[in-house]
Design a protein around this motif. Structure first.
Motif, PDB file in Angstrom:
ATOM      1  N   PRO A  86     -24.664 -93.661 -21.524  1.00 57.13           N
ATOM      2  CA  PRO A  86     -24.613 -92.333 -22.144  1.00 57.13           C
ATOM      3  C   PRO A  86     -25.373 -91.327 -21.306  1.00 57.13           C
ATOM      4  O   PRO A  86     -26.181 -91.685 -20.440  1.00 57.13           O
ATOM      5  N   GLU A 119     -36.366 -91.685 -21.938  1.00 59.96           N
ATOM      6  CA  GLU A 119     -35.332 -91.000 -22.710  1.00 59.96           C
ATOM      7  C   GLU A 119     -35.906 -89.797 -23.451  1.00 59.96           C
ATOM      8  O   GLU A 119     -35.222 -88.777 -23.600  1.00 59.96           O
ATOM      9  N   ASP A 166     -25.698 -88.605 -26.346  1.00 50.09           N
ATOM     10  CA  ASP A 166     -25.152 -89.956 -26.462  1.00 50.09           C
ATOM     11  C   ASP A 166     -23.706 -90.060 -25.994  1.00 50.09           C
ATOM     12  O   ASP A 166     -23.081 -91.116 -26.141  1.00 50.09           O
TER      13      ASP A 166
END
Length: 245
Positions: A104, A124, A141
């Motif tokens: 993603p 992240e 995502d």
């Protein structure tokens, strides 16, 4: 931030020469880029502009000359150190983004941080901070195949800067995009690198892309011709570049 004549260059190529067999690609090229400055490198196919970018980015070693990043000579580093430098102090945006299709968007951006030893969670978290400023909120995502071309390039911009790059190298970053999308991508690229005080080197065939940059350097007929716009101390040496490739 636009550099002034008193601003020392963050990236400095001095007397760069490079040959491929009997073909001389660069011939004693001098070029410097200041922190927060954007420079477009233009020229016809085979003019040497991509070879110049590769030498400055430490992808290829020049046959002679020096490349300095923030005053440190980097062209003589050992290969492991060269790889680490490209990962931590340089960012790259390519024509087709080169995102990993199975990951993603947020993981594509976080990847340089994870490769540097940061935990996935922390990487992240840092990566997500780039999405809203680049108009990508809600796309964290999404996989690359679910993004438009312009969105994918903005993810690539985030990946190039997430680790705090001092210099971003962009090779035809709008070449695969339509004109409107390409203009939006180059605008964002120039603005975000300036905000981060990172130097930006853009190789492009498109004059409308070059206009967004502070300065344009023409590589043509074996020479570099200094373009319009601000320059820095020790900046591009007029009439000292090679051709080919």
């Amino acid at each position: 931030m636009n550099p002034t004549a008193s601003t020392p260059p963050v990236l400095n190529g001095i007397g760069l020469s490079k040959s491929f067999g009997s073909t001389r690609a660069l011939d004693a090229v001098d070029i410097a880029v200041g922190a927060g400055e954007s420079v477009a490198v233009m020229g016809p196919s085979g003019s040497g502009k991509s070879t110049l970018l590769h030498c400055l980015a430490n992808i290829e070693r020049p046959d002679s000359g020096q490349v300095l990043l923030d005053g440190e000579r980097i062209d003589q580093l050992r290969e492991p150190d060269r790889s680490e430098l490209r990962r931590t102090r340089c960012g790259f945006v390519f024509q087709f983004g080169q995102l990993l299709p199975e990951l993603p968007a947020v993981e594509n951006v976080a990847l340089p941080l994870m490769l540097g030893g940061m935990t996935r969670r922390e990487a992240e978290r840092n990566a997500r901070q780039w999405f809203a400023p680049l108009g990508l909120e809600g796309k964290e995502d999404s996989r690359p195949g679910q993004l438009s071309g312009g969105q994918a390039q903005r993810v690539a911009i985030a990946r190039a800067l997430v680790a705090g790059a001092q210099v971003v190298f962009a090779d035809e970053p709008t070449g695969a995009l339509d004109q409107t999308t390409g203009q939006e991508v180059i605008r964002m690229l120039v603005e975000v690198t300036r905000t981060q005080n990172a130097a930006l080197v853009v190789v492009t065939h498109d004059q409308s892309v070059a206009r967004w940059c502070d300065r344009t350097v023409q590589v043509r007929d074996g020479r570099i011709v200094r373009g319009a716009g601000p320059s820095v101390s020790g900046s591009v040496g007029a009439g000292t570049a090679g051709v080919t490739r």
